[in-house]
Enzyme design. Structure first.
Site, PDB file in Angstrom:
ATOM      1  N   HIS A  46      46.503 -31.181 -37.535  1.00  0.00           N
ATOM      2  CA  HIS A  46      46.995 -31.394 -36.768  1.00  0.00           C
ATOM      3  C   HIS A  46      48.568 -30.883 -36.066  1.00  0.00           C
ATOM      4  O   HIS A  46      49.411 -30.447 -36.853  1.00  0.00           O
ATOM      5  CB  HIS A  46      45.749 -32.156 -35.628  1.00  0.00           C
ATOM      6  CG  HIS A  46      47.113 -33.179 -35.657  1.00  0.00           C
ATOM      7  ND1 HIS A  46      47.233 -34.063 -36.723  1.00  0.00           N
ATOM      8  CD2 HIS A  46      48.137 -34.084 -34.933  1.00  0.00           C
ATOM      9  CE1 HIS A  46      47.816 -35.725 -37.011  1.00  0.00           C
ATOM     10  NE2 HIS A  46      48.391 -35.040 -35.779  1.00  0.00           N
ATOM     11  N   THR A  49      49.954 -25.345 -35.575  1.00  0.00           N
ATOM     12  CA  THR A  49      50.489 -23.683 -36.177  1.00  0.00           C
ATOM     13  C   THR A  49      51.242 -24.693 -37.290  1.00  0.00           C
ATOM     14  O   THR A  49      51.381 -26.387 -37.975  1.00  0.00           O
ATOM     15  CB  THR A  49      51.372 -23.949 -35.937  1.00  0.00           C
ATOM     16  OG1 THR A  49      52.388 -24.946 -35.093  1.00  0.00           O
ATOM     17  CG2 THR A  49      51.434 -23.128 -34.585  1.00  0.00           C
ATOM     18  N   ARG A  50      51.387 -24.421 -38.544  1.00  0.00           N
ATOM     19  CA  ARG A  50      51.350 -24.694 -40.083  1.00  0.00           C
ATOM     20  C   ARG A  50      52.230 -23.386 -39.786  1.00  0.00           C
ATOM     21  O   ARG A  50      51.709 -22.478 -40.817  1.00  0.00           O
ATOM     22  CB  ARG A  50      50.862 -25.227 -41.227  1.00  0.00           C
ATOM     23  CG  ARG A  50      49.988 -25.941 -40.768  1.00  0.00           C
ATOM     24  CD  ARG A  50      50.729 -27.795 -40.794  1.00  0.00           C
ATOM     25  NE  ARG A  50      50.637 -28.872 -40.753  1.00  0.00           N
ATOM     26  CZ  ARG A  50      50.143 -29.657 -40.135  1.00  0.00           C
ATOM     27  NH1 ARG A  50      50.707 -29.042 -38.597  1.00  0.00           N
ATOM     28  NH2 ARG A  50      49.701 -31.051 -39.579  1.00  0.00           N
ATOM     29  N   LYS A 264      58.116 -24.960 -30.951  1.00  0.00           N
ATOM     30  CA  LYS A 264      57.788 -26.173 -31.282  1.00  0.00           C
ATOM     31  C   LYS A 264      58.805 -26.881 -32.282  1.00  0.00           C
ATOM     32  O   LYS A 264      59.078 -25.929 -33.424  1.00  0.00           O
ATOM     33  CB  LYS A 264      56.095 -26.180 -32.317  1.00  0.00           C
ATOM     34  CG  LYS A 264      55.841 -27.077 -32.673  1.00  0.00           C
ATOM     35  CD  LYS A 264      54.456 -27.308 -33.720  1.00  0.00           C
ATOM     36  CE  LYS A 264      54.558 -27.808 -34.595  1.00  0.00           C
ATOM     37  NZ  LYS A 264      53.060 -27.602 -35.737  1.00  0.00           N
ATOM     38  N   HIS A 268      61.609 -32.338 -40.450  1.00  0.00           N
ATOM     39  CA  HIS A 268      61.145 -32.668 -42.029  1.00  0.00           C
ATOM     40  C   HIS A 268      61.749 -34.033 -42.596  1.00  0.00           C
ATOM     41  O   HIS A 268      62.757 -33.548 -42.787  1.00  0.00           O
ATOM     42  CB  HIS A 268      60.824 -31.547 -43.245  1.00  0.00           C
ATOM     43  CG  HIS A 268      61.141 -31.262 -44.768  1.00  0.00           C
ATOM     44  ND1 HIS A 268      59.554 -31.192 -44.423  1.00  0.00           N
ATOM     45  CD2 HIS A 268      60.887 -30.504 -45.425  1.00  0.00           C
ATOM     46  CE1 HIS A 268      59.035 -31.228 -45.543  1.00  0.00           C
ATOM     47  NE2 HIS A 268      60.122 -30.636 -46.147  1.00  0.00           N
ATOM     48  N   CYS A 312      52.074 -37.623 -36.661  1.00  0.00           N
ATOM     49  CA  CYS A 312      51.302 -36.741 -38.011  1.00  0.00           C
ATOM     50  C   CYS A 312      51.722 -37.493 -39.396  1.00  0.00           C
ATOM     51  O   CYS A 312      53.004 -38.495 -38.461  1.00  0.00           O
ATOM     52  CB  CYS A 312      51.630 -35.425 -37.779  1.00  0.00           C
ATOM     53  SG  CYS A 312      50.687 -34.758 -38.711  1.00  0.00           S
ATOM     54  N   LYS A 345      49.238 -24.442 -46.183  1.00  0.00           N
ATOM     55  CA  LYS A 345      49.557 -22.920 -47.015  1.00  0.00           C
ATOM     56  C   LYS A 345      48.936 -22.796 -47.953  1.00  0.00           C
ATOM     57  O   LYS A 345      48.523 -21.683 -47.910  1.00  0.00           O
ATOM     58  CB  LYS A 345      50.961 -22.438 -46.660  1.00  0.00           C
ATOM     59  CG  LYS A 345      51.756 -23.335 -47.877  1.00  0.00           C
ATOM     60  CD  LYS A 345      53.122 -22.912 -47.722  1.00  0.00           C
ATOM     61  CE  LYS A 345      53.578 -23.637 -46.773  1.00  0.00           C
ATOM     62  NZ  LYS A 345      54.240 -24.114 -46.971  1.00  0.00           N
TER      63      LYS A 345
HETATM   64  C1  LIG Z   1      53.572 -32.850 -39.157  1.00  0.00           C
HETATM   65  C2  LIG Z   1      53.271 -32.228 -40.290  1.00  0.00           C
HETATM   66  C3  LIG Z   1      54.048 -30.916 -40.163  1.00  0.00           C
HETATM   67  C4  LIG Z   1      53.708 -30.240 -41.428  1.00  0.00           C
HETATM   68  N1  LIG Z   1      53.924 -28.648 -41.523  1.00  0.00           N
HETATM   69  C5  LIG Z   1      53.322 -27.872 -42.763  1.00  0.00           C
HETATM   70  C6  LIG Z   1      53.954 -26.720 -42.864  1.00  0.00           C
HETATM   71  O1  LIG Z   1      54.092 -25.988 -41.737  1.00  0.00           O
HETATM   72  N2  LIG Z   1      53.267 -25.765 -43.179  1.00  0.00           N
HETATM   73  C7  LIG Z   1      52.707 -26.843 -45.221  1.00  0.00           C
HETATM   74  O2  LIG Z   1      52.594 -26.221 -45.958  1.00  0.00           O
HETATM   75  N3  LIG Z   1      52.533 -27.950 -45.057  1.00  0.00           N
HETATM   76  C8  LIG Z   1      52.764 -28.466 -43.536  1.00  0.00           C
HETATM   77  N4  LIG Z   1      52.609 -29.393 -43.611  1.00  0.00           N
HETATM   78  C9  LIG Z   1      51.310 -30.715 -44.467  1.00  0.00           C
HETATM   79  C10 LIG Z   1      49.969 -30.434 -44.299  1.00  0.00           C
HETATM   80  O3  LIG Z   1      49.620 -30.462 -43.140  1.00  0.00           O
HETATM   81  C11 LIG Z   1      49.427 -30.863 -45.448  1.00  0.00           C
HETATM   82  O4  LIG Z   1      50.198 -30.724 -47.023  1.00  0.00           O
HETATM   83  C12 LIG Z   1      48.201 -31.674 -45.262  1.00  0.00           C
HETATM   84  O5  LIG Z   1      47.896 -31.125 -44.390  1.00  0.00           O
HETATM   85  C13 LIG Z   1      47.483 -31.981 -46.099  1.00  0.00           C
HETATM   86  O6  LIG Z   1      45.646 -31.681 -46.329  1.00  0.00           O
HETATM   87  P1  LIG Z   1      45.103 -33.019 -46.861  1.00  0.00           P
HETATM   88  O7  LIG Z   1      43.887 -32.338 -46.603  1.00  0.00           O
HETATM   89  O8  LIG Z   1      45.797 -33.622 -47.897  1.00  0.00           O
HETATM   90  O9  LIG Z   1      44.547 -34.933 -46.107  1.00  0.00           O
HETATM   91  P2  LIG Z   1      44.210 -34.221 -44.421  1.00  0.00           P
HETATM   92  O10 LIG Z   1      44.060 -33.037 -43.744  1.00  0.00           O
HETATM   93  O11 LIG Z   1      45.012 -35.062 -43.490  1.00  0.00           O
HETATM   94  O12 LIG Z   1      42.827 -34.898 -44.411  1.00  0.00           O
HETATM   95  C14 LIG Z   1      41.853 -35.822 -44.968  1.00  0.00           C
HETATM   96  C15 LIG Z   1      40.916 -36.238 -44.447  1.00  0.00           C
HETATM   97  O13 LIG Z   1      41.012 -37.621 -45.625  1.00  0.00           O
HETATM   98  C16 LIG Z   1      39.755 -38.168 -44.766  1.00  0.00           C
HETATM   99  N5  LIG Z   1      39.181 -39.419 -44.761  1.00  0.00           N
HETATM  100  C17 LIG Z   1      40.191 -40.021 -45.311  1.00  0.00           C
HETATM  101  N6  LIG Z   1      39.978 -41.505 -45.690  1.00  0.00           N
HETATM  102  C18 LIG Z   1      38.355 -41.258 -45.877  1.00  0.00           C
HETATM  103  C19 LIG Z   1      37.445 -42.112 -46.119  1.00  0.00           C
HETATM  104  N7  LIG Z   1      37.680 -43.351 -46.251  1.00  0.00           N
HETATM  105  N8  LIG Z   1      36.047 -41.545 -45.484  1.00  0.00           N
HETATM  106  C20 LIG Z   1      35.776 -40.080 -45.485  1.00  0.00           C
HETATM  107  N9  LIG Z   1      36.972 -39.697 -45.540  1.00  0.00           N
HETATM  108  C21 LIG Z   1      38.774 -40.092 -45.097  1.00  0.00           C
HETATM  109  C22 LIG Z   1      40.537 -37.963 -43.182  1.00  0.00           C
HETATM  110  O14 LIG Z   1      39.648 -38.337 -42.363  1.00  0.00           O
HETATM  111  C23 LIG Z   1      41.249 -36.831 -43.220  1.00  0.00           C
HETATM  112  O15 LIG Z   1      39.904 -35.551 -42.343  1.00  0.00           O
HETATM  113  C24 LIG Z   1      52.656 -30.666 -42.441  1.00  0.00           C
HETATM  114  C25 LIG Z   1      52.072 -32.004 -41.968  1.00  0.00           C
HETATM  115  C26 LIG Z   1      52.656 -32.842 -41.702  1.00  0.00           C
HETATM  116  C27 LIG Z   1      52.186 -34.026 -41.462  1.00  0.00           C
END
Ligand SMILES: Cc1cc2nc3c(=O)[nH]c(=O)nc-3n(C[C@H](O)[C@H](O)[C@H](O)COP(=O)(O)OP(=O)(O)OC[C@H]3O[C@@H](n4cnc5c(N)ncnc54)[C@H](O)[C@@H]3O)c2cc1C
Length: 376
Positions: A46, A49-50, A264, A268, A312, A345
């Site tokens: 959330h 932006t990314r 924003k 990192h 986050c 990304k």
């Molecule tokens: C502040 C911040 C800035 C960032 N900036 C960038 C950027 O500029 N560019 C970039 O490329 N990346 C960036 N990233 C990294 C990127 O956002 C993450 O790598 C990516 O969003 C992770 O995705 P995910 O699907 O692994 O996790 P998430 O999107 O968190 O998804 C995990 C999901 O699993 C669900 N879940 C967990 N446990 C369970 C369960 N037991 N049962 C059912 N569901 C469950 C959660 O509810 C969640 O919806 C940033 C991250 C952060 C925190």
């Protein structure tokens, strides 16, 4: 059996939403499950932006994957009828021997990416909002820009449903086990069976797979939006690309142009290690002060009142490369999530890769850096 699927995807954030979309598009009978109603503000995806960038300072291996991600983001935007990506160009700024500058240059050279090298004075002249130190340099890459993460996830999910996926939200997965034919997933509301499972549960993935003692650490990260002071126009996307900085040796921060909500910025890394269930979501005055001192130094025209801040989570591997691989004791389970704060990304391409791994057992991309590995 009504509760039997080809594939179950656990976690519908960045990676899981893309996986259900690509699996459904391939005609798989897919069930996606999330503990919350995605997109939401409790995980890692959330904050409006990314950054997307191509001259990847972390390693040249990522470049072909992000290039595929660009293609897929465009296709998704067309199919969803939504703006998902805004190209602004991007600056990787640091001293010549910094990882950010030298790594971006290495990827640009290895993959012959269009780029310019600017000295500090050139950066200050062309992008007056940014005030690098005299001994800093920058790589300017034209294809970098901004993804809108909530919209990206919502698009993947709604189109997955259109392609036949079943989604269940606000239904935490409690545990799972393998069976002779596949896997069983137990949630707070029932039991589901599948030939394959993808674990894309982000910061919660270690809780779902305690048997593996995965070496991931969850890091708290704060995003800040500051109001520009005298000249907001300096931060408009035409005059301010996304920018990522390395300074004082191993400190990193990044920032975005003003898109109507303030400027924003965020550090990192350098956040506290936390548990996703007990993370503090309040932002302390000292944290705001620390970020403001970086803003004053490198983006002085953004030193206005704080508009908002949000918390986050990064899910870090020890070497900060991704972790995408089969479960070592169950070849029908794939782990794909811990992206160490730089995964968003890639998520469109990772979703496609996961669908290839499930349906064909292979992908054309080099995932060597991301295999299960041990650390001493
Ligand atoms: C502040 C911040 C800035 C960032 N900036 C960038 C950027 O500029 N560019 C970039 O490329 N990346 C960036 N990233 C990294 C990127 O956002 C993450 O790598 C990516 O969003 C992770 O995705 P995910 O699907 O692994 O996790 P998430 O999107 O968190 O998804 C995990 C999901 O699993 C669900 N879940 C967990 N446990 C369970 C369960 N037991 N049962 C059912 N569901 C469950 C959660 O509810 C969640 O919806 C940033 C991250 C952060 C925190």
């Amino acid at each position: 059996m009504p509760n039997h699927f080809d594939v179950i995807v656990v976690g519908l954030g960045a990676m899981g939403s893309a996986a259900v979309y690509h699996l459904a598009r391939r005609g798989q009978k897919v069930l996606g499950i999330d503990r919350f109603a995605s997109p939401h503000t409790f995980g890692s995806s959330h904050g409006q932006t990314r950054i997307i960038r191509e001259a990847y300072f972390e390693h040249p291996t990522y470049v072909p994957i992000v290039q595929r991600a660009y293609v897929l983001w465009d296709e998704l935007a067309r199919e969803a009828g939504a703006e998902l990506l805004l190209k602004t160009g991007g600056l990787m700024i640091g001293r010549p021997d910094s990882v950010v500058f030298s790594g971006a240059r290495r990827s640009a050279d290895t993959h012959r990416l269009p780029h310019e090298i600017l000295n500090a004075e050139q950066v200050r002249r062309r992008f007056p909002a940014l005030r690098p130190d005299d001994d800093m340099s920058a790589i300017l890459e034209p294809r970098a820009g901004i993804l809108f993460p909530e919209r990206c996830i919502a698009s993947h999910l709604s189109l997955a449903v259109r392609h036949g996926a079943n989604l269940r939200t606000e239904e935490p997965v409690l545990r799972w086990h393998k069976t002779s034919e596949g896997v069983t997933i137990v949630t707070t509301r029932g039991e589901y069976h599948a030939d394959h499972v993808v674990f894309s549960a982000g910061s919660w993935v270690t809780q779902l797979l305690p048997e593996l003692k995965l070496p991931f650490k969850v890091e708290r990260q704060v995003l800040f939006w500051f109001e520009p002071t005298t000249s907001p126009a300096l931060f408009y996307p035409e005059r301010c690309p996304i920018h990522l900085w390395q300074f004082d040796d191993r400190r990193f921060f990044y920032g975005f142009p003003e898109l109507g909500e303030g400027v924003k910025v965020a550090a990192h890394h350098a956040g506290a290690l936390v548990s996703p269930d007990s993370i503090c979501r309040e932002v302390a005055a000292e944290e705001i002060g620390a970020m403001r001192s970086v803003v004053r130094r490198f983006l002085p025209a953004a030193d206005g009142p704080l508009r908002s801040a949000t918390v986050c989570m990064y899910t870090n591997t020890p070497d900060e490369h991704f972790w995408i691989d089969m479960h070592p004791e169950c070849s029908r389970a794939i782990i794909a999530s811990p992206c160490s704060g730089h995964g968003f990304k890639f998520s469109s391409a990772i979703g496609e890769i996961l669908s290839q791994l499930v349906t064909e057992g292979r992908t054309g991309f080099n995932l060597g850096l991301f295999r299960a590995r041990s650390f001493t």
